[in-house]
Every structure is written in structure tokens, then in C-alpha cells.
Design a protein around this motif. Structure first.
Motif, PDB file in Angstrom:
ATOM      1  N   LEU A 269      15.006  75.316   9.038  1.00  0.00           N
ATOM      2  CA  LEU A 269      13.884  74.636   8.380  1.00  0.00           C
ATOM      3  C   LEU A 269      12.521  75.179   8.812  1.00  0.00           C
ATOM      4  CD1 LEU A 269      15.280  70.980   8.548  1.00  0.00           C
ATOM      5  CD2 LEU A 269      15.064  72.401   6.495  1.00  0.00           C
ATOM      6  N   THR A 270      12.499  76.000   9.841  1.00  0.00           N
ATOM      7  CA  THR A 270      11.226  76.587  10.289  1.00  0.00           C
ATOM      8  C   THR A 270      10.910  77.896   9.554  1.00  0.00           C
ATOM      9  OG1 THR A 270      12.320  77.804  12.084  1.00  0.00           O
ATOM     10  CG2 THR A 270      11.501  75.582  12.586  1.00  0.00           C
TER      11      THR A 270
ATOM     12  N   ASN B 216      14.360  68.776  -3.442  1.00  0.00           N
ATOM     13  CA  ASN B 216      14.878  67.495  -2.938  1.00  0.00           C
ATOM     14  C   ASN B 216      14.469  66.372  -3.881  1.00  0.00           C
ATOM     15  OD1 ASN B 216      12.202  68.241  -1.726  1.00  0.00           O
ATOM     16  ND2 ASN B 216      12.282  66.094  -1.096  1.00  0.00           N
TER      17      ASN B 216
ATOM     18  N   TYR C 179      19.686  73.049  10.456  1.00  0.00           N
ATOM     19  CA  TYR C 179      18.403  72.421  10.795  1.00  0.00           C
ATOM     20  C   TYR C 179      17.433  73.442  11.392  1.00  0.00           C
ATOM     21  CZ  TYR C 179      20.317  67.717  10.048  1.00  0.00           C
ATOM     22  OH  TYR C 179      20.855  66.581   9.494  1.00  0.00           O
TER      23      TYR C 179
ATOM     24  N   ASP D  82      17.835  65.448   2.380  1.00  0.00           N
ATOM     25  CA  ASP D  82      16.736  64.497   2.542  1.00  0.00           C
ATOM     26  C   ASP D  82      15.481  65.154   3.117  1.00  0.00           C
ATOM     27  OD1 ASP D  82      17.764  64.987   5.036  1.00  0.00           O
ATOM     28  OD2 ASP D  82      17.642  62.910   5.721  1.00  0.00           O
ATOM     29  N   LYS D  83      15.506  66.488   3.240  1.00  0.00           N
ATOM     30  CA  LYS D  83      14.333  67.215   3.734  1.00  0.00           C
ATOM     31  C   LYS D  83      13.543  67.764   2.557  1.00  0.00           C
ATOM     32  CE  LYS D  83      16.118  66.648   7.830  1.00  0.00           C
ATOM     33  NZ  LYS D  83      15.601  65.569   8.710  1.00  0.00           N
ATOM     34  N   LYS D  84      12.272  68.051   2.780  1.00  0.00           N
ATOM     35  CA  LYS D  84      11.470  68.671   1.722  1.00  0.00           C
ATOM     36  C   LYS D  84      11.783  70.162   1.707  1.00  0.00           C
ATOM     37  CE  LYS D  84       6.829  69.005  -0.255  1.00  0.00           C
ATOM     38  NZ  LYS D  84       7.415  68.759  -1.588  1.00  0.00           N
ATOM     39  N   VAL D  85      12.644  70.562   0.791  1.00  0.00           N
ATOM     40  CA  VAL D  85      13.071  71.960   0.696  1.00  0.00           C
ATOM     41  C   VAL D  85      13.154  72.353  -0.769  1.00  0.00           C
ATOM     42  CG1 VAL D  85      14.430  71.835   2.841  1.00  0.00           C
ATOM     43  CG2 VAL D  85      15.551  71.401   0.635  1.00  0.00           C
TER      44      VAL D  85
ATOM     45  N   ARG E  39      23.152  68.001   4.662  1.00  0.00           N
ATOM     46  CA  ARG E  39      22.293  67.809   5.843  1.00  0.00           C
ATOM     47  C   ARG E  39      20.813  68.037   5.525  1.00  0.00           C
ATOM     48  NH1 ARG E  39      25.001  69.127  11.637  1.00  0.00           N
ATOM     49  NH2 ARG E  39      26.922  67.939  11.291  1.00  0.00           N
ATOM     50  N   ILE E  40      20.526  68.875   4.550  1.00  0.00           N
ATOM     51  CA  ILE E  40      19.106  69.146   4.238  1.00  0.00           C
ATOM     52  C   ILE E  40      18.650  68.456   2.959  1.00  0.00           C
ATOM     53  CG2 ILE E  40      19.041  71.342   5.479  1.00  0.00           C
ATOM     54  CD1 ILE E  40      19.290  72.739   2.705  1.00  0.00           C
TER      55      ILE E  40
END
Length: 518
Positions: free
Chosen positions: A348-349, A517, A345, A405-408, A402-403
């Protein structure tokens, strides 16, 4: 028929089913009759059955009770329940008891035959259909292989061969798998000629036909796809072949949407030290040695050969004037993998997160040394199976979930592949000759030139010269180098192991998969 399927038909009115039973016997099925649950259970103990037709309503032990008895003796036999009733709770009970299908009385012979085809012949029908389709493609692939293909066409042929390899695997068509193996071998023979003819020119006189290679994969296949405000994860799974990607693809596709299935050509030697350093430096090994003389170590020098990938990447980004925030993480054991889960997490930055995952490389090297892995990964099918099982249960899979569901953006790639080596070739060298099985460099190499791509001046291939008179040789196809001393012992040890460093479709044409994603 020697291999006729054996069917147990259990019905308290079995005499009334003589026409159906006769029909099936004429079709080549061996029918065993029973008129009650007790007799049925005895038959199950006496015969190995392919399928059971079971009447649901019988005096004494009911169909469902008999079903339970049969499953206790032959748990994997398919059971078709035959009933007069379509009551919902009955079907729920039956399905909960793991029946394979059910039919409503009165049953017609064609209904029964259709059920048998579905349950017993499905694998055979799939196998026959797959075999037929591959036979149609065989000649087309064979013709293309001998036509003088370009880099894109070779990548297309290789992916076609993988497609059919996986299809025949699924259909369990052993005879056609042998044919495909021969076709892959022929493809590798022609591909080796293609590399021998063109490789040097790709490095010294690049043109429109030059493929993207290790040293420019970041520039061409990774960096252009970084979006402002969207973190990109570049996952480099060491030693990942295209077929191994295809077996983990269904798992990855549950989490991410594939936007492109691309490829690049690994440089020679197709080994971690050369190809992966080239990826992150954006330079060929000779250029790396000149720019970073304190970082580059040749094969025979002591010390880790891939300890400065982050430094190389930092330098490449500066040279390309890419002002991006990035992280670099290398996973070499399971504890590192667990740390990745905990830390993902925080990544993500960043604009770019490079994750190098060494597991597949460790697996392939360990396979040579460990008898257990030699047994587990005895061929390509088993090797793919281990790869899928590892990925499914790995910390990497959990970290990606874990990622998901993130915009990646996610890019899955590798540095080189591997090939299962089969044909030993003798090489003689002095004490300073390297020990690699698919490539060697040394001062006094003696070998058969037809077995290798040779370079008496490694600088022509943009490779460092460990000594002023050093030469490089690269094994073609599925060959591997063996010294004359203890020849037979080494042949038995290394034959049918997965190695890399040489010239083959499996080692050189490797995946770059872009995903986002869902």
C-alpha cells in the motif's frame, strides 16, 4: 403427454379437491392422490415426483411430519404446504423444513397453476425468453459480422457474443447454444480476414483506427490511471479470456466497484513469451531483442522466456519519465499466493503494484496433459466454471479481500486469451521448426496458405528472426497445427484443448478492467 410433470397431492379431504385436480389434469399435469402421510410416503417410494402439494393439518401424521418423511426419500422434490393457518411459528417451522412455497386454504385453481408455473416452469420460461431475445439479435449480429467492422466494432461484437453465450448457458438452452457456436465460428472466420488485412499496417503505419495493443497497453490503459497518493494494483491474470472475466466479475464486484470495462488487442503470437514481454517492455519483440540482446530468448533457445519482466518495466518507466515507486510480484504456485496474502498490506506504500498471476495459464497447459483436467474442462462452459471455482477459493481472492476496504485502484487484465481448437491442419517443417500448435516459425515450412497468416519476413510484424530465412505462420479461427507423423494420435490428443498463439477473437481481444474501492 410423454413428459407431463407428476404431482403428488396429499390431503385428508382429497375428495373435495376433485375440481382442482381435474383442472390441473386438463392442463397436462399427472396428479397422484394420497389422503394421509403413510400413503404419501408409499407413493414417494414408487414414483419420481416433480412437486408435492401437502396439507398441513391432517389426522395421524401431520403435514410437517410427512414433509420430513418425503424429504428423506426424495430430498430435492419441491414441496408446497397448504394450510388454513398463517401462524408465524407454523410458517417458520415449514420454511425451516425447506418447503418451496405455501398456499392458504381455500386454494383456487389459478393460484395452484401460478405456483406450478413458478416452481416447475421457471427454467423453461427463462429458456424460452432467452432464446427469443437471442433470435431477435441473431440477424443483427450476423449482418454486422459481414459488414467490414473496425477494431472497436469487433470488440463490441465479441462482447455481445459472450453475453449471449453466458445467457444461454444460464438458461440451459442447448439447441440455441449450437446456433451461437456456429455464429461465433462465422465471426472468427471474418475476424481472421480482418486481422490478415490490417495487422501489418497497425504496426508499420499506425493511425486512428489502430487499436491499443500489447506493446502500448501500459502507456494507454494503465499508467494514465495512476493517482497520486492512491496505490494502484495491476493484476495480470495470465491467459484470461473475456468470458472468464465475466464469470469472476460477480465475485470481484462484491469487493470493488467497476469503473470501466475496456479491452486491448494482443499482439501475434498470442503467447506469453511475446505478448507479456511486450506489455512490460512497452516494445514489440523485435525492439526488445535489439535493446536487450541478452534477455530475449527465441522459442527454440533454452531458458525461461519471461524472466526479465521487472527489468523491462523499469526500463519502460524510465523511458516514459515516470518517477513512480512500484513493486513486481509473480505468482506461479499456491505458496507464492499465500506469500501475497501476507505481504499485500506492505504494497500500500507503492504507487503501482504489478501482480502477475500464472494460474489460468498453468491450468490451460495442464489441461492438455492431464486426463482429469481434460474431463473437467471439456468445453467453454466447464472451462469458465473451473476458472470461477479456482478464483473463489484462491489466495488471490483472499488477498484482494484484504485491500477491499482500502482506498486503492485495481486494474485486472491479461496478456492473451485461448481458443478451443477443433480443426487440424498439416504442417511440414525441419527439425528446428517450433512445436507450438497455434503458431510456428522455421526455415522450411510447408503448409496450406489459406489456413494461416504467413510472414516470410518476420521483421515486418516486428518479430525477431531466429534464422535469416525464418518464417512465421499463425493459425486462424479454431485450427491447430499437426505434423504428418503420427497424425491421428496428435489430432486425438490435442483436439478440443485450449491453445493460444494464433488469430481468434478469444485470443486477441482481451479485458482491461478498472475498479476502485466501494
Amino acid at each position: 403427454m410423454a413428459n407431463e410433470p407428476t404431482i403428488l397431492w396429499v390431503d385428508d379431504e382429497i375428495e373435495l379437491l376433485k375440481p382442482q385436480i381435474l383442472f390441473l389434469r386438463e392442463k397436462g399435469y399427472n396428479i397422484i392422490e394420497a389422503s394421509n402421510g403413510i400413503d404419501a410416503l408409499e407413493k414417494c417410494k414408487e414414483e419420481i415426483l416433480d412437486i408435492v402439494f401437502l396439507d398441513e393439518q391432517m389426522p395421524g401424521r401431520s403435514g410437517l411430519e410427512t414433509l420430513s418423511d418425503i424429504k428423506s426419500v426424495q430430498p430435492n422434490v419441491p414441496i408446497v404446504m397448504i394450510t388454513k393457518s398463517e401462524e408465524e411459528n407454523l410458517m417458520e417451522d415449514a420454511i425451516g423444513s425447506q418447503i418451496s412455497d405455501y398456499l392458504i386454504k381455500p386454494v383456487k385453481p389459478q393460484q395452484i397453476l401460478l405456483t406450478l408455473k413458478k416452481l416447475l416452469d421457471n427454467r423453461r420460461l427463462v429458456s424460452e425468453k432467452t432464446t427469443s431475445l437471442y433470435q431477435q439479435q441473431f440477424q443483427q449480429i450476423f449482418s454486422k459480422i459481414s459488414m467490414g467492422l473496425n477494431t472497436e466494432e469487433w470488440a463490441d461484437i465479441y462482447r455481445k457474443l459472450i453475453y449471449w453465450e453466458l445467457e444461454l448457458d444460464h438458461a440451459k438452452t442447448e439447441s440455441m447454444k449450437d446456433v451461437l457456436a456456429m455464429q461465433k465460428s462465422e465471426a472468427n472466420t471474418e475476424f481472421s480476414k480482418f486481422i490478415v488485412k490490417n495487422y501489418k499496417n497497425w504496426l508499420t503505419k499506425p493511425d486512428d483506427n489502430t487499436p491499443t495493443m500489447s506493446h502500448n497497453v501500459m502507456r494507454h490503459k494503465i499508467l494514465p490511471f495512476i493517482e497520486p497518493g492512491v496505490p494502484t494494483f495491476m493484476l495480470l491474470i495470465d491467459n484470461l479470456r473475456f468470458d472468464q472475466w465475466k464469470v469472476i466479475q460477480p465475485i470481484v464486484s462484491e469487493m470493488f466497484r467497476i469503473t470501466d470495462e475496456d479491452y486491448f488487442y494482443s499482439i501475434l503470437p498470442t503467447s506469453t513469451q511475446y505478448s507479456r514481454n511486450a506489455i512490460f517492455a512497452g516494445m514489440m519483440p523485435l525492439e526488445i531483442e535489439k535493446r536487450f540482446p541478452n534477455f530475449w530468448l527465441n522459442d527454440e533457445e533454452e531458458g525461461g522466456k519471461n524472466l526479465h519482466e521487472q527489468d523491462f518495466l523499469t526500463d519502460q518507466l524510465v523511458r516514459l519519465k515516470k518517477n513512480i515507486k512500484f513493486s513486481y510480484t509473480k505468482i506461479t504456485n499456491n505458496n507464492h499466493g499465500k506469500d501475497l496474502i501476507d505481504n499485500i498490506y506492505n504494497m500500500l506504500t507503492n504507487d503501482l503494484n504489478v501482480i502477475v498471476y500464472n494460474f489460468v495459464d498453468m491450468l490451460s497447459h495442464a489441461r492438455t496433459e492431464m486426463d482429469v483436467l481434460k474431463e473437467l474442462a471439456s468445453d467453454e462452459t466447464a472451462y469458465r466454471s473451473i476458472t470461477r471455482s479456482w478464483f473463489e477459493h484462491s489466495p488471490l481472492h483472499e488477498a484482494l479481500m484484504r485491500i477491499a476496504d482500502k482506498k486503492v485502484n485495481l486494474i485486472i487484465t491479461t496478456d492473451h486469451g485461448t481458443i478451443r481448437v477443433k480443426e487440424p491442419v498439416k504442417v511440414i517443417g525441419d527439425r528446428e521448426t517450433t512445436t507450438n500448435l497455434r503458431y510456428k516459425h522455421g526455415k522450411n515450412l510447408n503448409y496450406n496458405p489459406k489456413d494461416v497468416l504467413e510472414s516470410r519476413n518476420p521483421h515486418e510484424l516486428m518479430l525477431p528472426k531466429p534464422h535469416i530465412s525464418s518464417s512465421f505462420i499463425f493459425a486462424k479461427e479454431d485450427k491447430f497445427f499437426v505434423y504428418p507423423n503420427n497424425y491421428n494420435w496428435h489430432v486425438n490428443l490435442y483436439r478440443n484443448t485450449f491453445q493460444h498463439g494464433g488469430i481468434s477473437l478469444e485470443e486477441m481481444i482481451v479485458p482491461v478492467i478498472r475498479l476502485t474501492n466501494k
